[in-house]
Design an enzyme around this catalytic site. Sequence first.
Site, short mmCIF file in Angstrom:
data_model
loop_
_atom_site.label_atom_id
_atom_site.label_comp_id
_atom_site.label_asym_id
_atom_site.label_seq_id
_atom_site.Cartn_x
_atom_site.Cartn_y
_atom_site.Cartn_z
N LYS A 193 8.20 31.96 14.15
CA LYS A 193 7.59 31.47 15.37
C LYS A 193 8.65 30.88 16.30
O LYS A 193 8.43 30.68 17.49
CB LYS A 193 6.58 30.36 15.04
CG LYS A 193 5.56 30.77 14.02
CD LYS A 193 4.82 29.52 13.51
CE LYS A 193 4.06 29.85 12.26
NZ LYS A 193 3.56 28.61 11.59
N GLU A 240 16.46 35.43 18.18
CA GLU A 240 16.28 34.46 17.09
C GLU A 240 16.52 33.06 17.62
O GLU A 240 17.26 32.87 18.59
CB GLU A 240 17.30 34.85 15.98
CG GLU A 240 17.48 33.93 14.82
CD GLU A 240 16.28 33.77 13.90
OE1 GLU A 240 15.20 33.42 14.41
OE2 GLU A 240 16.43 33.95 12.67
N ASP A 241 15.89 32.06 17.00
CA ASP A 241 16.10 30.68 17.45
C ASP A 241 17.45 30.14 16.98
O ASP A 241 18.22 29.58 17.74
CB ASP A 241 14.96 29.75 17.01
CG ASP A 241 14.65 29.83 15.51
OD1 ASP A 241 15.31 30.60 14.78
OD2 ASP A 241 13.73 29.11 15.06
N ASP A 262 21.47 30.28 10.63
CA ASP A 262 21.93 29.19 9.77
C ASP A 262 22.72 29.81 8.62
O ASP A 262 23.90 30.15 8.78
CB ASP A 262 20.67 28.44 9.32
CG ASP A 262 20.95 27.16 8.58
OD1 ASP A 262 21.90 26.46 8.92
OD2 ASP A 262 20.18 26.85 7.64
N LYS A 322 24.86 28.19 13.78
CA LYS A 322 25.37 27.09 12.95
C LYS A 322 26.34 27.67 11.92
O LYS A 322 26.02 27.78 10.73
CB LYS A 322 24.17 26.46 12.22
CG LYS A 322 24.16 24.94 12.19
CD LYS A 322 23.14 24.42 11.19
CE LYS A 322 21.79 24.19 11.75
NZ LYS A 322 20.86 23.55 10.77
N PHE A 362 20.60 19.19 11.48
CA PHE A 362 19.30 19.83 11.62
C PHE A 362 18.74 19.47 12.98
O PHE A 362 18.72 18.30 13.36
CB PHE A 362 18.35 19.35 10.51
CG PHE A 362 17.16 20.24 10.34
CD1 PHE A 362 17.22 21.37 9.54
CD2 PHE A 362 15.97 19.94 11.00
CE1 PHE A 362 16.12 22.21 9.40
CE2 PHE A 362 14.86 20.78 10.86
CZ PHE A 362 14.93 21.90 10.06
N ARG A 419 8.04 21.93 17.86
CA ARG A 419 8.47 23.19 18.49
C ARG A 419 8.31 23.13 20.00
O ARG A 419 8.98 23.85 20.73
CB ARG A 419 7.62 24.36 17.97
CG ARG A 419 7.84 24.69 16.50
CD ARG A 419 7.15 26.01 16.19
NE ARG A 419 6.98 26.27 14.77
CZ ARG A 419 7.88 26.85 13.99
NH1 ARG A 419 9.04 27.21 14.49
NH2 ARG A 419 7.62 27.06 12.71
P1 IMP Z 1 18.86 31.34 7.80
O1 IMP Z 1 18.19 32.44 7.08
O2 IMP Z 1 19.40 30.29 6.86
O3 IMP Z 1 19.89 31.78 8.80
O4 IMP Z 1 17.73 30.54 8.53
C1 IMP Z 1 17.22 30.84 9.73
C2 IMP Z 1 15.94 30.06 9.92
O5 IMP Z 1 15.99 28.74 9.32
C3 IMP Z 1 15.72 29.84 11.39
O6 IMP Z 1 15.05 30.91 11.99
C4 IMP Z 1 14.93 28.55 11.40
O7 IMP Z 1 13.57 28.84 11.26
C5 IMP Z 1 15.39 27.78 10.16
N1 IMP Z 1 16.41 26.76 10.52
C6 IMP Z 1 17.70 26.76 10.21
N2 IMP Z 1 18.35 25.68 10.70
C7 IMP Z 1 17.39 24.98 11.38
C8 IMP Z 1 17.43 23.76 12.14
O8 IMP Z 1 18.46 23.09 12.33
N3 IMP Z 1 16.24 23.37 12.67
C9 IMP Z 1 15.08 24.07 12.52
N4 IMP Z 1 15.02 25.21 11.83
C10 IMP Z 1 16.16 25.67 11.25
#
Ligand code: IMP
Length: 187
Positions: free
Chosen positions: A50, A105-106, A109, A137, A159, A172
């Site tokens: 979302k 993508e938002d 990470d 990140k 975070f 959000r």
């Molecule tokens: P990844 O698979 O670890 O790259 O995670 C990506 C997802 O983790 C993002 O689409 C977010 O939904 C969530 N996420 C990662 N870091 C944060 C943060 O700092 N705040 C909120 N959501 C995060």
Amino acid sequence: MPEIIERVLYSAADIARRVAELGSRISQDYREGAGRDPYRRPLLVVGLLKGALPFMADLTRAMDIPLEYDFMAVSSYQGRTSPGEVRILKDLDSPVGARDLLIVEDIVDTGHTLDHILRRLRVRDPASLRVCTLLDKPARREVEVPVHYVGFTLRGKEFVVGYGLDYAELYRNLPYIGIVKPEYQET
Ligand code: IMP
């Protein structure tokens, strides 16, 4: 400001400025790439639900090329199951074959979510596949993923919430991006 937030990292004005820059750069890139091929289908912008919702809405309104919307929803297994496992909750409505895809993508990470999605989409033979993320990140990256457009790069492992990003599904709708206080962060 909500109690869990330590400080504002990017204000609504910072975000609007950066999103406008990204929108015009992306439009320019695809205009150049598409050339004058009248048979080329419009760019398919794929939002990851979302968290990408506000970003995708603003980004695409800053773009002035023909484009269509589609969405995917994924969930990462948490806790006892192995980390990095990703489940598709909603797949694309549109067939991908021979189309230009831009994933929105938002935040990237660890990279596991994006890696999984890119693998799934590549085998469907898109004409091109690019990624635009509002936040990156890199300090937390576990898998290398190609990211073509980045709004802001975070220096540490903080975070953040707001402008689509949640903490337990809340915040959000904040118009800015704020850093969560260390005492509320899980790691
Ligand atoms: P990844 O698979 O670890 O790259 O995670 C990506 C997802 O983790 C993002 O689409 C977010 O939904 C969530 N996420 C990662 N870091 C944060 C943060 O700092 N705040 C909120 N959501 C995060």
